[in-house]
Design a protein around this motif. Structure first.
Motif, PDB file in Angstrom:
ATOM      1  N   THR A  35      40.442  35.987  41.694  1.00 45.30           N
ATOM      2  CA  THR A  35      40.683  35.573  40.320  1.00 45.30           C
ATOM      3  C   THR A  35      39.348  35.416  39.602  1.00 45.30           C
ATOM      4  OG1 THR A  35      40.679  33.241  40.959  1.00 45.30           O
ATOM      5  CG2 THR A  35      42.828  34.326  40.860  1.00 45.30           C
ATOM      6  N   LEU A  89      37.299  38.554  40.519  1.00 44.34           N
ATOM      7  CA  LEU A  89      38.218  39.664  40.263  1.00 44.34           C
ATOM      8  C   LEU A  89      37.563  40.714  39.366  1.00 44.34           C
ATOM      9  CD1 LEU A  89      41.025  40.989  40.443  1.00 44.34           C
ATOM     10  CD2 LEU A  89      41.723  39.545  38.532  1.00 44.34           C
ATOM     11  N   TYR A 103      46.218  41.627  46.114  1.00 43.85           N
ATOM     12  CA  TYR A 103      47.489  41.359  45.449  1.00 43.85           C
ATOM     13  C   TYR A 103      48.587  42.122  46.177  1.00 43.85           C
ATOM     14  CZ  TYR A 103      45.285  38.656  41.852  1.00 43.85           C
ATOM     15  OH  TYR A 103      44.613  37.663  41.202  1.00 43.85           O
ATOM     16  N   ALA A 123      46.397  38.185  36.300  1.00 42.04           N
ATOM     17  CA  ALA A 123      45.131  37.582  36.704  1.00 42.04           C
ATOM     18  C   ALA A 123      43.960  38.284  36.029  1.00 42.04           C
ATOM     19  CB  ALA A 123      44.979  37.646  38.223  1.00 42.04           C
ATOM     20  N   ALA A 148      41.343  36.521  33.570  1.00 46.25           N
ATOM     21  CA  ALA A 148      39.909  36.577  33.844  1.00 46.25           C
ATOM     22  C   ALA A 148      39.140  37.049  32.616  1.00 46.25           C
ATOM     23  CB  ALA A 148      39.641  37.502  35.024  1.00 46.25           C
TER      24      ALA A 148
END
Length: 120
Positions: free
Chosen positions: A3, A7, A28, A47, A51
């Motif tokens: 995350t 990410l 994921y 996500a 982000a």
């Protein structure tokens, strides 16, 4: 699952790969009942948007599955069980295996985390 900045950095490092490989590399993925992998694209893209500072909807507070508002009431099921739904446990960041002590009052049922303090 990656995350935030982790990410974004992973997506940038991977460059031009397939969407499936991208979501898989960012962890994921979950297991189906038959043992095969399922790529969770929705969670991945949500996500990724988070982000980047983009919020979809109003978040989990006050919303259940499908965008319905939570009623904050519960009914006893036919088998005698009292169910607390996933939307409520998610709001409290509860995980499978969390334990609670049940305190019965005259008109209330209170769940106190085992080892936790009772709050008023």
């Amino acid at each position: 699952m990656l995350t935030g900045t982790e990410l974004l950095a992973k997506v940038k490092d991977l460059g031009d790969v397939s969407k499936t490989d991208l979501a898989t590399a960012c962890v994921y993925v979950s297991k189906k009942k038959d043992g095969s992998d399922r790529v969770n694209f929705t969670a991945f893209y949500e996500a990724l948007l988070n982000a980047k500072g983009i919020e979809l909807g109003g978040g989990p507070a006050g919303m259940g599955k499908g965008g319905r508002k939570l009623s904050y009431t519960a009914k006893v099921q036919g088998n005698g069980n009292l169910l607390v739904g996933k939307a409520y446990t998610a709001m409290l960041n509860l995980q499978p295996g969390d334990e609670f002590e049940i305190k019965l009052g005259k008109k209330a049922v209170r769940l106190i985390p085992v080892g936790g303090e009772e709050e008023e």
